[in-house]
Scaffold this motif. Structure first.
Motif, PDB file in Angstrom:
ATOM      1  N   TRP A  55     -56.688  17.777 -19.364  1.00  0.00           N
ATOM      2  CA  TRP A  55     -57.168  16.545 -19.982  1.00  0.00           C
ATOM      3  C   TRP A  55     -56.100  15.460 -19.974  1.00  0.00           C
ATOM      4  O   TRP A  55     -56.423  14.280 -19.919  1.00  0.00           O
ATOM      5  CB  TRP A  55     -57.718  16.787 -21.382  1.00  0.00           C
ATOM      6  CG  TRP A  55     -56.715  16.803 -22.503  1.00  0.00           C
ATOM      7  CD1 TRP A  55     -56.142  17.890 -23.060  1.00  0.00           C
ATOM      8  CD2 TRP A  55     -56.204  15.674 -23.206  1.00  0.00           C
ATOM      9  NE1 TRP A  55     -55.285  17.514 -24.060  1.00  0.00           N
ATOM     10  CE2 TRP A  55     -55.310  16.152 -24.169  1.00  0.00           C
ATOM     11  CE3 TRP A  55     -56.406  14.300 -23.111  1.00  0.00           C
ATOM     12  CZ2 TRP A  55     -54.620  15.322 -25.044  1.00  0.00           C
ATOM     13  CZ3 TRP A  55     -55.713  13.470 -23.984  1.00  0.00           C
ATOM     14  CH2 TRP A  55     -54.837  13.978 -24.935  1.00  0.00           C
ATOM     15  N   TYR A  56     -54.823  15.827 -19.991  1.00  0.00           N
ATOM     16  CA  TYR A  56     -53.760  14.826 -19.973  1.00  0.00           C
ATOM     17  C   TYR A  56     -53.814  13.995 -18.688  1.00  0.00           C
ATOM     18  O   TYR A  56     -53.886  12.757 -18.755  1.00  0.00           O
ATOM     19  CB  TYR A  56     -52.376  15.467 -20.113  1.00  0.00           C
ATOM     20  CG  TYR A  56     -52.164  16.241 -21.398  1.00  0.00           C
ATOM     21  CD1 TYR A  56     -51.877  15.600 -22.589  1.00  0.00           C
ATOM     22  CD2 TYR A  56     -52.242  17.633 -21.412  1.00  0.00           C
ATOM     23  CE1 TYR A  56     -51.677  16.312 -23.769  1.00  0.00           C
ATOM     24  CE2 TYR A  56     -52.040  18.351 -22.582  1.00  0.00           C
ATOM     25  CZ  TYR A  56     -51.759  17.687 -23.754  1.00  0.00           C
ATOM     26  OH  TYR A  56     -51.562  18.390 -24.909  1.00  0.00           O
ATOM     27  N   PRO A  57     -53.778  14.629 -17.527  1.00  0.00           N
ATOM     28  CA  PRO A  57     -53.901  13.838 -16.297  1.00  0.00           C
ATOM     29  C   PRO A  57     -55.260  13.131 -16.187  1.00  0.00           C
ATOM     30  O   PRO A  57     -55.347  12.028 -15.646  1.00  0.00           O
ATOM     31  CB  PRO A  57     -53.739  14.864 -15.173  1.00  0.00           C
ATOM     32  CG  PRO A  57     -53.038  16.022 -15.798  1.00  0.00           C
ATOM     33  CD  PRO A  57     -53.461  16.035 -17.229  1.00  0.00           C
ATOM     34  N   ALA A  58     -56.312  13.778 -16.690  1.00  0.00           N
ATOM     35  CA  ALA A  58     -57.634  13.145 -16.642  1.00  0.00           C
ATOM     36  C   ALA A  58     -57.651  11.883 -17.493  1.00  0.00           C
ATOM     37  O   ALA A  58     -58.189  10.852 -17.083  1.00  0.00           O
ATOM     38  CB  ALA A  58     -58.704  14.125 -17.112  1.00  0.00           C
ATOM     39  N   PHE A  59     -57.058  11.947 -18.667  1.00  0.00           N
ATOM     40  CA  PHE A  59     -56.998  10.778 -19.544  1.00  0.00           C
ATOM     41  C   PHE A  59     -56.162   9.674 -18.908  1.00  0.00           C
ATOM     42  O   PHE A  59     -56.536   8.501 -18.944  1.00  0.00           O
ATOM     43  CB  PHE A  59     -56.433  11.169 -20.913  1.00  0.00           C
ATOM     44  CG  PHE A  59     -56.611  10.110 -21.960  1.00  0.00           C
ATOM     45  CD1 PHE A  59     -57.822   9.986 -22.621  1.00  0.00           C
ATOM     46  CD2 PHE A  59     -55.585   9.244 -22.274  1.00  0.00           C
ATOM     47  CE1 PHE A  59     -58.006   9.009 -23.581  1.00  0.00           C
ATOM     48  CE2 PHE A  59     -55.754   8.263 -23.237  1.00  0.00           C
ATOM     49  CZ  PHE A  59     -56.961   8.150 -23.897  1.00  0.00           C
ATOM     50  N   LEU A  60     -55.041  10.061 -18.286  1.00  0.00           N
ATOM     51  CA  LEU A  60     -54.214   9.088 -17.580  1.00  0.00           C
ATOM     52  C   LEU A  60     -55.010   8.428 -16.459  1.00  0.00           C
ATOM     53  O   LEU A  60     -54.909   7.212 -16.245  1.00  0.00           O
ATOM     54  CB  LEU A  60     -52.965   9.761 -17.012  1.00  0.00           C
ATOM     55  CG  LEU A  60     -52.037   8.864 -16.195  1.00  0.00           C
ATOM     56  CD1 LEU A  60     -51.454   7.753 -17.053  1.00  0.00           C
ATOM     57  CD2 LEU A  60     -50.934   9.689 -15.565  1.00  0.00           C
ATOM     58  N   ALA A  61     -55.814   9.212 -15.755  1.00  0.00           N
ATOM     59  CA  ALA A  61     -56.652   8.660 -14.686  1.00  0.00           C
ATOM     60  C   ALA A  61     -57.640   7.640 -15.253  1.00  0.00           C
ATOM     61  O   ALA A  61     -57.860   6.587 -14.649  1.00  0.00           O
ATOM     62  CB  ALA A  61     -57.405   9.781 -13.972  1.00  0.00           C
ATOM     63  N   LEU A  62     -58.226   7.949 -16.399  1.00  0.00           N
ATOM     64  CA  LEU A  62     -59.172   7.014 -17.023  1.00  0.00           C
ATOM     65  C   LEU A  62     -58.487   5.720 -17.430  1.00  0.00           C
ATOM     66  O   LEU A  62     -59.030   4.629 -17.242  1.00  0.00           O
ATOM     67  CB  LEU A  62     -59.829   7.663 -18.243  1.00  0.00           C
ATOM     68  CG  LEU A  62     -60.730   8.855 -17.965  1.00  0.00           C
ATOM     69  CD1 LEU A  62     -61.212   9.474 -19.270  1.00  0.00           C
ATOM     70  CD2 LEU A  62     -61.915   8.441 -17.111  1.00  0.00           C
ATOM     71  N   VAL A  63     -57.286   5.827 -17.996  1.00  0.00           N
ATOM     72  CA  VAL A  63     -56.542   4.634 -18.402  1.00  0.00           C
ATOM     73  C   VAL A  63     -56.165   3.806 -17.165  1.00  0.00           C
ATOM     74  O   VAL A  63     -56.351   2.586 -17.150  1.00  0.00           O
ATOM     75  CB  VAL A  63     -55.290   5.018 -19.223  1.00  0.00           C
ATOM     76  CG1 VAL A  63     -54.391   3.815 -19.443  1.00  0.00           C
ATOM     77  CG2 VAL A  63     -55.696   5.636 -20.548  1.00  0.00           C
ATOM     78  N   ALA A  64     -55.648   4.478 -16.135  1.00  0.00           N
ATOM     79  CA  ALA A  64     -55.272   3.762 -14.906  1.00  0.00           C
ATOM     80  C   ALA A  64     -56.483   3.078 -14.282  1.00  0.00           C
ATOM     81  O   ALA A  64     -56.397   1.930 -13.832  1.00  0.00           O
ATOM     82  CB  ALA A  64     -54.636   4.730 -13.911  1.00  0.00           C
ATOM     83  N   ASN A  65     -57.626   3.769 -14.286  1.00  0.00           N
ATOM     84  CA  ASN A  65     -58.859   3.189 -13.758  1.00  0.00           C
ATOM     85  C   ASN A  65     -59.296   1.992 -14.592  1.00  0.00           C
ATOM     86  O   ASN A  65     -59.706   0.965 -14.048  1.00  0.00           O
ATOM     87  CB  ASN A  65     -59.952   4.252 -13.716  1.00  0.00           C
ATOM     88  CG  ASN A  65     -61.284   3.705 -13.268  1.00  0.00           C
ATOM     89  OD1 ASN A  65     -62.195   3.570 -14.081  1.00  0.00           O
ATOM     90  ND2 ASN A  65     -61.411   3.382 -11.998  1.00  0.00           N
ATOM     91  N   ALA A  66     -59.202   2.104 -15.923  1.00  0.00           N
ATOM     92  CA  ALA A  66     -59.620   1.011 -16.801  1.00  0.00           C
ATOM     93  C   ALA A  66     -58.716  -0.211 -16.648  1.00  0.00           C
ATOM     94  O   ALA A  66     -59.189  -1.344 -16.630  1.00  0.00           O
ATOM     95  CB  ALA A  66     -59.627   1.479 -18.251  1.00  0.00           C
ATOM     96  N   VAL A  67     -57.422   0.017 -16.515  1.00  0.00           N
ATOM     97  CA  VAL A  67     -56.471  -1.085 -16.408  1.00  0.00           C
ATOM     98  C   VAL A  67     -56.575  -1.787 -15.058  1.00  0.00           C
ATOM     99  O   VAL A  67     -56.544  -3.011 -14.982  1.00  0.00           O
ATOM    100  CB  VAL A  67     -55.017  -0.577 -16.647  1.00  0.00           C
ATOM    101  CG1 VAL A  67     -53.981  -1.627 -16.274  1.00  0.00           C
ATOM    102  CG2 VAL A  67     -54.846  -0.152 -18.097  1.00  0.00           C
ATOM    103  N   THR A  68     -56.710  -1.009 -13.983  1.00  0.00           N
ATOM    104  CA  THR A  68     -56.710  -1.595 -12.637  1.00  0.00           C
ATOM    105  C   THR A  68     -58.111  -1.882 -12.103  1.00  0.00           C
ATOM    106  O   THR A  68     -58.259  -2.659 -11.170  1.00  0.00           O
ATOM    107  CB  THR A  68     -56.004  -0.671 -11.625  1.00  0.00           C
ATOM    108  OG1 THR A  68     -56.757   0.550 -11.502  1.00  0.00           O
ATOM    109  CG2 THR A  68     -54.582  -0.378 -12.063  1.00  0.00           C
ATOM    110  N   GLY A  69     -59.115  -1.201 -12.653  1.00  0.00           N
ATOM    111  CA  GLY A  69     -60.465  -1.339 -12.122  1.00  0.00           C
ATOM    112  C   GLY A  69     -60.677  -0.574 -10.831  1.00  0.00           C
ATOM    113  O   GLY A  69     -61.674  -0.763 -10.146  1.00  0.00           O
ATOM    114  N   SER A  70     -59.733   0.292 -10.484  1.00  0.00           N
ATOM    115  CA  SER A  70     -59.791   1.020  -9.219  1.00  0.00           C
ATOM    116  C   SER A  70     -59.855   2.522  -9.467  1.00  0.00           C
ATOM    117  O   SER A  70     -58.956   3.097 -10.087  1.00  0.00           O
ATOM    118  CB  SER A  70     -58.548   0.689  -8.380  1.00  0.00           C
ATOM    119  OG  SER A  70     -58.464   1.549  -7.269  1.00  0.00           O
ATOM    120  N   VAL A  71     -60.902   3.145  -8.942  1.00  0.00           N
ATOM    121  CA  VAL A  71     -61.035   4.596  -9.036  1.00  0.00           C
ATOM    122  C   VAL A  71     -59.934   5.268  -8.225  1.00  0.00           C
ATOM    123  O   VAL A  71     -59.395   6.300  -8.631  1.00  0.00           O
ATOM    124  CB  VAL A  71     -62.428   5.054  -8.548  1.00  0.00           C
ATOM    125  CG1 VAL A  71     -62.524   6.561  -8.490  1.00  0.00           C
ATOM    126  CG2 VAL A  71     -63.518   4.485  -9.434  1.00  0.00           C
TER     127      VAL A  71
END
Length: 174
Positions: A126-142
């Motif tokens: 969940w830690y990397p998954a949460f980081l992925a969600l934050v990175a996606n939300a900040v950049t708008g890029s999957v």
């Protein structure tokens, strides 16, 4: 394929996490009865965690707001630990994809000899998954989200490899 994955995630982590645990256990040669028991145990634990988080959120939220009013501050955020992050991380397509991405990539790295760690501790994904969600939300890029996820799981493997000897000797594990 994406529609099937979204439908599966739509079942909720209480349903899909036990199914994923059962599938992974079967892939590692665990007997069906033990795999199902492991899946059910994870499902029950997930339900219990959700109940505790809901109880804390609903009861403490009001108390925190009242305390803020009494002392003239604005307390708008309540940190109740990693349980919320885990549920949030595993409730999205990007978040649940970590299970497949991490296991496949990790197995490849082990086979190639690039790491000695095979990380099958799905809850800690969940830690990397949460980081992925934050990175996606900040950049708008999957794509950036997936890259953040991959870097985070690779960091977990690196740290596990680096500290394996110390942890092994401290706890007496081979």
């Amino acid at each position: 394929m994406l529609g099937v994955l979204q439908w599966f995630i739509g079942l909720g982590s209480t349903v899909f996490l036990p199914i994923v645990i059962i599938i992974i256990a079967l892939l590692f040669g665990v007997k069906l009865s033990k795999a199902v028991m492991a899946g059910i145990t994870v499902g029950i634990g997930n339900i219990g965690l959700g109940l505790v988080i809901d109880l804390l959120s609903s009861n403490l939220g009001t108390a925190i707001q009242k305390m803020g009013e009494k002392y003239g501050t604005s307390l708008s955020i309540m940190d109740i630990g990693c349980g919320v992050g885990g549920h949030l991380a595993f409730s999205t397509t990007l978040g649940i994809s970590i299970i497949v991405v991490s296991l496949v990539l990790n197995l490849l790295f082990v086979v190639l000899g690039w790491t000695k760690t095979l990380n099958v501790d799905i809850w800690n994904f969940w830690y990397p998954a949460f980081l992925a969600l934050v990175a996606n939300a900040v950049t708008g890029s999957v794509v950036v989200g997936v890259l953040a996820m991959v870097v985070a799981v690779m960091l977990q493997w690196l740290l596990a490899d680096l500290f394996q000897e110390k942890i092994s000797s401290f706890f007496g594990y081979p």
